[in-house]
Design an enzyme around this catalytic site. Structure first.
Site, PDB file in Angstrom:
ATOM      1  N   ASP A  73       0.897  -0.997   0.071  1.00 18.40           N
ATOM      2  CA  ASP A  73       0.042   0.007   0.125  1.00 18.40           C
ATOM      3  C   ASP A  73       0.910   1.157  -0.190  1.00 18.40           C
ATOM      4  OD1 ASP A  73      -2.564   0.930  -0.343  1.00 18.40           O
ATOM      5  OD2 ASP A  73      -2.901   1.481   1.893  1.00 18.40           O
ATOM      6  N   GLY A 157       1.318   7.009 -11.726  1.00 20.10           N
ATOM      7  CA  GLY A 157       0.592   7.901 -10.924  1.00 20.10           C
ATOM      8  C   GLY A 157       1.069   9.160 -10.741  1.00 20.10           C
ATOM      9  N   LYS A 179      14.796   4.387 -11.237  1.00 24.21           N
ATOM     10  CA  LYS A 179      13.757   4.302 -10.142  1.00 24.21           C
ATOM     11  C   LYS A 179      13.566   3.150  -9.521  1.00 24.21           C
ATOM     12  CE  LYS A 179       8.589   4.837  -9.831  1.00 24.21           C
ATOM     13  NZ  LYS A 179       7.362   4.507 -10.492  1.00 24.21           N
ATOM     14  N   ARG A 185       9.372   1.936  -3.213  1.00 29.72           N
ATOM     15  CA  ARG A 185       9.129   0.698  -3.192  1.00 29.72           C
ATOM     16  C   ARG A 185      10.476  -0.088  -3.124  1.00 29.72           C
ATOM     17  NH1 ARG A 185       5.794   1.360  -7.071  1.00 29.72           N
ATOM     18  NH2 ARG A 185       3.840   1.632  -5.582  1.00 29.72           N
TER      19      ARG A 185
END
Length: 197
Positions: A73, A157, A179, A185
Protein backbone atom coordinates in the site's frame (compact mmCIF):
# COMPACT_ATOMS: atom_id res chain seq x y z
CA UNK A 1 15.42 -18.62 -0.17
CA UNK A 2 15.69 -21.48 -2.67
CA UNK A 3 17.14 -21.18 -6.16
CA UNK A 4 14.04 -22.53 -7.87
CA UNK A 5 11.45 -19.96 -8.74
CA UNK A 6 8.38 -19.85 -6.53
CA UNK A 7 5.12 -18.21 -7.49
CA UNK A 8 4.32 -15.14 -5.46
CA UNK A 9 0.98 -13.40 -5.85
CA UNK A 10 1.02 -9.62 -6.02
CA UNK A 11 -2.17 -8.42 -4.39
CA UNK A 12 -2.72 -5.89 -7.16
CA UNK A 13 -3.46 -5.69 -10.87
CA UNK A 14 -1.40 -2.51 -11.31
CA UNK A 15 0.85 -3.16 -14.32
CA UNK A 16 3.34 -0.52 -13.17
CA UNK A 17 3.76 -2.13 -9.75
CA UNK A 18 4.03 -5.60 -11.30
CA UNK A 19 6.83 -4.42 -13.63
CA UNK A 20 8.67 -2.69 -10.79
CA UNK A 21 8.41 -5.61 -8.37
CA UNK A 22 9.41 -8.23 -10.94
CA UNK A 23 12.40 -6.05 -11.79
CA UNK A 24 13.34 -5.78 -8.14
CA UNK A 25 12.72 -9.46 -7.25
CA UNK A 26 14.71 -10.92 -10.15
CA UNK A 27 17.27 -13.32 -8.82
CA UNK A 28 15.90 -13.96 -5.33
CA UNK A 29 13.73 -16.94 -6.15
CA UNK A 30 10.28 -15.44 -6.75
CA UNK A 31 8.30 -14.82 -9.90
CA UNK A 32 5.60 -12.26 -9.21
CA UNK A 33 2.14 -12.77 -10.73
CA UNK A 34 -0.72 -10.29 -10.65
CA UNK A 35 -3.68 -11.57 -8.66
CA UNK A 36 -5.88 -11.10 -11.74
CA UNK A 37 -4.07 -14.01 -13.43
CA UNK A 38 -5.67 -16.19 -10.75
CA UNK A 39 -9.10 -14.55 -10.87
CA UNK A 40 -8.64 -12.77 -7.54
CA UNK A 41 -10.78 -9.63 -7.28
CA UNK A 42 -9.42 -6.51 -5.63
CA UNK A 43 -9.68 -6.52 -1.85
CA UNK A 44 -11.44 -3.81 0.09
CA UNK A 45 -9.10 -1.15 1.50
CA UNK A 46 -11.19 0.18 4.35
CA UNK A 47 -8.40 1.31 6.68
CA UNK A 48 -6.80 4.69 7.25
CA UNK A 49 -3.25 3.32 7.49
CA UNK A 50 -1.03 1.88 4.77
CA UNK A 51 -0.01 -1.14 6.85
CA UNK A 52 -3.56 -2.28 7.63
CA UNK A 53 -4.61 -2.00 3.98
CA UNK A 54 -1.52 -3.90 2.78
CA UNK A 55 -2.11 -6.70 5.30
CA UNK A 56 -5.76 -6.99 4.26
CA UNK A 57 -4.77 -7.23 0.58
CA UNK A 58 -2.02 -9.80 1.17
CA UNK A 59 -4.26 -12.09 3.25
CA UNK A 60 -7.06 -11.79 0.68
CA UNK A 61 -4.79 -12.83 -2.22
CA UNK A 62 -3.21 -15.69 -0.24
CA UNK A 63 -6.62 -16.95 0.90
CA UNK A 64 -8.00 -17.13 -2.65
CA UNK A 65 -4.89 -18.65 -4.29
CA UNK A 66 -3.31 -20.80 -1.59
CA UNK A 67 0.04 -19.20 -2.48
CA UNK A 68 2.36 -16.76 -0.70
CA UNK A 69 1.31 -13.19 -1.34
CA UNK A 70 2.89 -9.78 -1.36
CA UNK A 71 0.89 -6.61 -1.04
CA UNK A 72 1.91 -3.03 -1.02
CA UNK A 73 0.00 0.00 0.00
CA UNK A 74 1.62 3.18 -1.08
CA UNK A 75 0.89 6.72 -1.94
CA UNK A 76 2.11 10.25 -1.96
CA UNK A 77 1.94 12.23 1.28
CA UNK A 78 2.04 16.01 1.06
CA UNK A 79 3.15 17.84 4.18
CA UNK A 80 1.07 20.99 3.57
CA UNK A 81 -2.04 18.80 3.22
CA UNK A 82 -1.54 16.95 6.50
CA UNK A 83 -0.29 13.83 4.71
CA UNK A 84 -3.02 13.73 2.04
CA UNK A 85 -3.66 12.14 -0.40
CA UNK A 86 -1.97 9.33 1.59
CA UNK A 87 -3.92 6.06 1.53
CA UNK A 88 -6.40 7.73 -0.83
CA UNK A 89 -3.75 8.48 -3.48
CA UNK A 90 -5.24 6.19 -6.15
CA UNK A 91 -8.71 7.70 -5.78
CA UNK A 92 -7.84 11.24 -4.70
CA UNK A 93 -10.09 12.77 -7.38
CA UNK A 94 -12.82 10.14 -6.90
CA UNK A 95 -13.79 7.13 -8.96
CA UNK A 96 -13.11 5.79 -11.46
CA UNK A 97 -9.37 5.96 -10.72
CA UNK A 98 -7.54 8.43 -12.96
CA UNK A 99 -3.89 9.49 -12.70
CA UNK A 100 -4.62 12.61 -14.77
CA UNK A 101 -7.50 13.75 -12.54
CA UNK A 102 -5.59 12.90 -9.35
CA UNK A 103 -2.60 14.94 -10.48
CA UNK A 104 -4.80 17.88 -11.51
CA UNK A 105 -6.51 17.87 -8.10
CA UNK A 106 -3.22 17.69 -6.21
CA UNK A 107 -1.68 20.55 -8.19
CA UNK A 108 -4.83 22.64 -7.65
CA UNK A 109 -4.88 21.87 -3.91
CA UNK A 110 -1.27 23.06 -3.59
CA UNK A 111 -1.60 26.14 -5.81
CA UNK A 112 -1.71 28.61 -2.89
CA UNK A 113 0.64 26.69 -0.57
CA UNK A 114 4.27 27.72 -0.20
CA UNK A 115 5.34 24.30 1.08
CA UNK A 116 5.33 21.81 -1.81
CA UNK A 117 7.37 19.15 0.02
CA UNK A 118 6.07 15.61 -0.25
CA UNK A 119 7.18 12.02 -0.02
CA UNK A 120 6.16 8.74 -1.52
CA UNK A 121 5.58 6.11 1.17
CA UNK A 122 5.29 2.36 0.71
CA UNK A 123 4.49 -0.51 3.06
CA UNK A 124 5.09 -4.06 1.83
CA UNK A 125 3.52 -7.05 3.57
CA UNK A 126 4.55 -10.62 2.75
CA UNK A 127 2.45 -13.53 4.02
CA UNK A 128 3.38 -17.19 3.60
CA UNK A 129 -0.31 -18.12 3.77
CA UNK A 130 -3.60 -16.39 4.57
CA UNK A 131 -3.43 -17.00 8.31
CA UNK A 132 0.30 -16.29 8.67
CA UNK A 133 0.70 -15.13 12.31
CA UNK A 134 4.01 -13.41 11.50
CA UNK A 135 3.66 -11.37 8.32
CA UNK A 136 6.90 -9.77 7.18
CA UNK A 137 6.45 -5.99 7.02
CA UNK A 138 8.81 -3.40 5.57
CA UNK A 139 8.46 0.23 4.57
CA UNK A 140 10.25 2.85 2.52
CA UNK A 141 10.10 6.59 1.96
CA UNK A 142 11.21 8.77 -0.98
CA UNK A 143 11.44 12.52 -0.45
CA UNK A 144 10.58 15.11 -3.10
CA UNK A 145 8.36 18.04 -3.99
CA UNK A 146 5.19 18.48 -6.03
CA UNK A 147 5.56 20.66 -9.12
CA UNK A 148 2.73 22.13 -11.17
CA UNK A 149 4.06 21.27 -14.64
CA UNK A 150 4.43 17.57 -15.46
CA UNK A 151 7.76 16.28 -16.76
CA UNK A 152 8.64 12.92 -18.27
CA UNK A 153 6.68 9.99 -19.63
CA UNK A 154 7.87 7.09 -17.47
CA UNK A 155 6.49 5.70 -14.24
CA UNK A 156 2.86 6.07 -13.23
CA UNK A 157 0.66 7.81 -10.67
CA UNK A 158 2.09 11.11 -9.47
CA UNK A 159 5.55 10.54 -11.00
CA UNK A 160 5.30 13.36 -13.61
CA UNK A 161 4.73 15.88 -10.78
CA UNK A 162 7.12 14.36 -8.19
CA UNK A 163 10.26 16.50 -8.34
CA UNK A 164 13.56 15.17 -7.01
CA UNK A 165 15.70 18.24 -6.18
CA UNK A 166 18.94 16.27 -5.80
CA UNK A 167 18.58 14.90 -9.34
CA UNK A 168 16.95 17.91 -10.99
CA UNK A 169 14.31 15.61 -12.48
CA UNK A 170 10.79 14.37 -11.90
CA UNK A 171 10.31 10.68 -11.12
CA UNK A 172 8.70 10.20 -14.55
CA UNK A 173 12.00 11.27 -16.17
CA UNK A 174 13.95 8.42 -14.59
CA UNK A 175 14.69 5.18 -16.39
CA UNK A 176 13.08 2.06 -14.94
CA UNK A 177 16.50 1.02 -13.57
CA UNK A 178 17.05 4.41 -11.92
CA UNK A 179 13.60 4.32 -10.35
CA UNK A 180 14.17 0.75 -9.14
CA UNK A 181 17.29 1.97 -7.32
CA UNK A 182 15.71 5.00 -5.67
CA UNK A 183 11.97 4.58 -5.18
CA UNK A 184 10.04 4.14 -1.96
CA UNK A 185 8.99 0.68 -3.19
CA UNK A 186 12.59 -0.38 -3.88
CA UNK A 187 13.65 0.83 -0.43
CA UNK A 188 10.81 -1.12 1.18
CA UNK A 189 11.63 -4.19 -0.91
CA UNK A 190 15.34 -4.13 -0.01
CA UNK A 191 14.31 -3.99 3.63
CA UNK A 192 11.82 -6.84 3.10
CA UNK A 193 14.41 -9.05 1.38
CA UNK A 194 16.82 -8.52 4.29
CA UNK A 195 14.10 -9.58 6.71
CA UNK A 196 13.19 -12.65 4.63
CA UNK A 197 16.83 -13.75 4.56
Amino acid sequence: MTQKTQKLILASNNAGKLRELNGLLTGIGFRVHAQGEFGVPEAEEPYITFVENALEKARHAARLTGLPALADDSGVCVNALGGAPGVNSARYAGTPKSDARNNAKLVADLEDRADKSAYYYCVLVFVRHADDPQPVIADGRWEGEIVALPRGTGGFGYDPHFWLPALGKCAAELSADEKNMLSHRSRALRSLVEKLR
